[in-house]
Design a protein around this motif. Structure first.
Motif, PDB file in Angstrom:
ATOM      1  N   MET A   1       9.814   4.041  -7.271  1.00  0.00           N
ATOM      2  CA  MET A   1       9.255   3.582  -6.033  1.00  0.00           C
ATOM      3  C   MET A   1       7.743   3.487  -6.186  1.00  0.00           C
ATOM      4  SD  MET A   1       9.745   5.141  -2.299  1.00  0.00           S
ATOM      5  CE  MET A   1       8.700   4.609  -0.999  1.00  0.00           C
ATOM      6  N   ARG A   2       7.166   2.476  -5.607  1.00  0.00           N
ATOM      7  CA  ARG A   2       5.726   2.248  -5.671  1.00  0.00           C
ATOM      8  C   ARG A   2       5.134   2.312  -4.266  1.00  0.00           C
ATOM      9  NH1 ARG A   2       4.017   0.186 -10.869  1.00  0.00           N
ATOM     10  NH2 ARG A   2       2.027   0.569  -9.857  1.00  0.00           N
ATOM     11  N   LEU A   3       3.866   2.682  -4.194  1.00  0.00           N
ATOM     12  CA  LEU A   3       3.152   2.659  -2.924  1.00  0.00           C
ATOM     13  C   LEU A   3       2.737   1.229  -2.603  1.00  0.00           C
ATOM     14  CD1 LEU A   3       0.836   5.771  -3.290  1.00  0.00           C
ATOM     15  CD2 LEU A   3       2.865   5.562  -1.878  1.00  0.00           C
ATOM     16  N   PRO A   4       2.550   0.910  -1.331  1.00  0.00           N
ATOM     17  CA  PRO A   4       2.097  -0.430  -0.972  1.00  0.00           C
ATOM     18  C   PRO A   4       0.776  -0.755  -1.668  1.00  0.00           C
ATOM     19  CG  PRO A   4       2.746   0.805   0.986  1.00  0.00           C
ATOM     20  CD  PRO A   4       2.760   1.762  -0.166  1.00  0.00           C
ATOM     21  N   ASP A   5       0.610  -2.021  -2.009  1.00  0.00           N
ATOM     22  CA  ASP A   5      -0.614  -2.508  -2.646  1.00  0.00           C
ATOM     23  C   ASP A   5      -0.897  -1.832  -3.982  1.00  0.00           C
ATOM     24  OD1 ASP A   5      -1.074  -4.224  -0.466  1.00  0.00           O
ATOM     25  OD2 ASP A   5      -2.147  -2.668   0.612  1.00  0.00           O
TER      26      ASP A   5
END
Length: 66
Positions: A1-5
């Motif tokens: 999972m990645r953080l936004p931006d």
């Protein structure tokens, strides 16, 4: 999972175990972006070295004994 931006790289030093800095230091200007980049490079190198050591240990464990 990645953080936004793609901000996960910025938070990586805060979330490291143990943390290399606090969120406040990121937010209040104590740290420059170059400082964060150096910490991320160090964490990346540490993780890659751990991965390589783990792989080498697994390979050695699979080798037949003398």
């Amino acid at each position: 999972m990645r953080l936004p931006d793609d901000l996960d790289w910025l938070m990586w030093p805060v979330m490291a175990e143990p943390p290399m800095c606090t969120y406040r230091e990121l937010h209040d200007g104590t740290l420059r972006l170059a400082d964060v980049a150096q910490m991320v490079d160090a964490l990346s190198a540490r993780d890659e070295n751990r991965r390589r050591a783990h792989k080498a240990a697994e390979t050695a464990a699979k080798q037949p004994g003398p």
